[in-house]
Motif scaffolding. Structure first.
Motif, PDB file in Angstrom:
ATOM      1  N   LYS A 142      -3.253   6.199  -3.388  1.00 47.43           N
ATOM      2  CA  LYS A 142      -3.675   6.052  -4.782  1.00 47.43           C
ATOM      3  C   LYS A 142      -3.530   7.377  -5.532  1.00 47.43           C
ATOM      4  N   MET A 143      -3.823   8.480  -4.856  1.00 43.76           N
ATOM      5  CA  MET A 143      -3.691   9.793  -5.488  1.00 43.76           C
ATOM      6  C   MET A 143      -2.243  10.048  -5.913  1.00 43.76           C
ATOM      7  N   HIS A 144      -1.303   9.665  -5.056  1.00 40.34           N
ATOM      8  CA  HIS A 144       0.109   9.843  -5.399  1.00 40.34           C
ATOM      9  C   HIS A 144       0.469   9.051  -6.660  1.00 40.34           C
ATOM     10  N   VAL A 145      -0.055   7.835  -6.756  1.00 37.42           N
ATOM     11  CA  VAL A 145       0.221   7.017  -7.936  1.00 37.42           C
ATOM     12  C   VAL A 145      -0.430   7.626  -9.166  1.00 37.42           C
ATOM     13  N   TRP A 146      -1.666   8.152  -9.006  1.00 36.90           N
ATOM     14  CA  TRP A 146      -2.328   8.797 -10.138  1.00 36.90           C
ATOM     15  C   TRP A 146      -1.510   9.972 -10.648  1.00 36.90           C
ATOM     16  N   VAL A 147      -1.011  10.781  -9.743  1.00 38.45           N
ATOM     17  CA  VAL A 147      -0.211  11.944 -10.143  1.00 38.45           C
ATOM     18  C   VAL A 147       1.047  11.497 -10.882  1.00 38.45           C
ATOM     19  N   ASN A 165       0.808  -1.223   0.000  1.00 36.77           N
ATOM     20  CA  ASN A 165       0.000   0.000   0.000  1.00 36.77           C
ATOM     21  C   ASN A 165       0.841   1.273   0.000  1.00 36.77           C
ATOM     22  N   SER A 166       2.134   1.134  -0.162  1.00 40.47           N
ATOM     23  CA  SER A 166       3.020   2.290  -0.141  1.00 40.47           C
ATOM     24  C   SER A 166       3.211   2.842  -1.551  1.00 40.47           C
ATOM     25  N   SER A 167       2.682   4.020  -1.791  1.00 32.03           N
ATOM     26  CA  SER A 167       2.828   4.636  -3.111  1.00 32.03           C
ATOM     27  C   SER A 167       4.280   5.005  -3.382  1.00 32.03           C
ATOM     28  N   PHE A 168       5.022   5.299  -2.338  1.00 32.95           N
ATOM     29  CA  PHE A 168       6.427   5.664  -2.484  1.00 32.95           C
ATOM     30  C   PHE A 168       7.204   4.557  -3.184  1.00 32.95           C
ATOM     31  N   ILE A 169       6.996   3.318  -2.755  1.00 31.51           N
ATOM     32  CA  ILE A 169       7.710   2.182  -3.351  1.00 31.51           C
ATOM     33  C   ILE A 169       7.278   1.973  -4.796  1.00 31.51           C
ATOM     34  N   TRP A 170       5.983   2.081  -5.055  1.00 24.54           N
ATOM     35  CA  TRP A 170       5.487   1.907  -6.422  1.00 24.54           C
ATOM     36  C   TRP A 170       6.073   2.964  -7.354  1.00 24.54           C
ATOM     37  N   ILE A 171       6.095   4.206  -6.894  1.00 29.77           N
ATOM     38  CA  ILE A 171       6.613   5.294  -7.729  1.00 29.77           C
ATOM     39  C   ILE A 171       8.113   5.137  -7.940  1.00 29.77           C
TER      40      ILE A 171
END
Length: 174
Positions: free
Chosen positions: A119-124, A79-85
């Motif tokens: 999710k917003m971070h990933v969308w951006v 669930n960590s957007s940081f890692i995905w980005i």
């Protein structure tokens, strides 16, 4: 009766015998002490090198260097957007835009619905990816439609209207 007189050599002989009776370390014992000391020194130096490696890792902030490293991180905290980005930027650094896109899609499917800010971070990041490497306006329209659906289901009407207006501005640029 005659009294026996103690001779000086007899006293020295006793001292000498007492010295002989004390236990002197043998050569083998000295070797074992040396090997023990050497073993402890080796243990300390090994421990020091382990500590040095751990400190270097902390200084580098334990940066993942392969896709397997990123996959391990994703499995540990999905669930960590940081890692995905970070994973998306890793693929972009390898000039693999399609893999970065698929990573963004996967992130949006994987991150829990309750984690709206993540999710917003990933969308951006996904918008920025498409803006930089995409083929607007076709990809942008598709992406904005998906995001609009997301906002309608999770956000409020004002936010959805704002997204629609921003999408139109974005598409008009191209």
């Amino acid at each position: 009766m005659k009294k026996q007189m103690s001779h000086p050599w007899r006293k020295n002989k006793l001292k000498f015998q007492s010295l002989l009776m004390t236990k002197k370390p043998k050569k083998n014992e000295n070797k074992s002490k040396r090997t023990k000391k050497k073993e402890t020194d080796e243990r300390y130096s090994h421990r020091e090198s382990e500590i040095r490696v751990a400190e270097e890792r902390l200084l580098q902030k334990d940066i993942p260097r392969t896709t397997d490293d990123y996959e391990k991180l994703i499995r540990s905290s999905p669930n960590s957007s940081f890692i995905w980005i970070k994973n998306m930027t890793f693929f972009l650094s390898l000039n693999e835009v399609e893999k970065a896109r698929s990573m963004a899609e996967r992130a949006l499917r994987t991150i829990n619905i309750r984690e709206e800010s993540e999710k917003m971070h990933v969308w951006v990041a996904y918008f920025n990816l498409e803006n930089e490497y995409g083929f607007p306006p076709e990809d942008a329209v598709f992406l904005f439609k998906k995001y609009l659906e997301f906002e309608k289901s999770h956000g409020d009407e004002d936010r959805a209207k704002y997204v629609k207006a921003e999408a139109l501005k974005f598409i008009k640029k191209f």
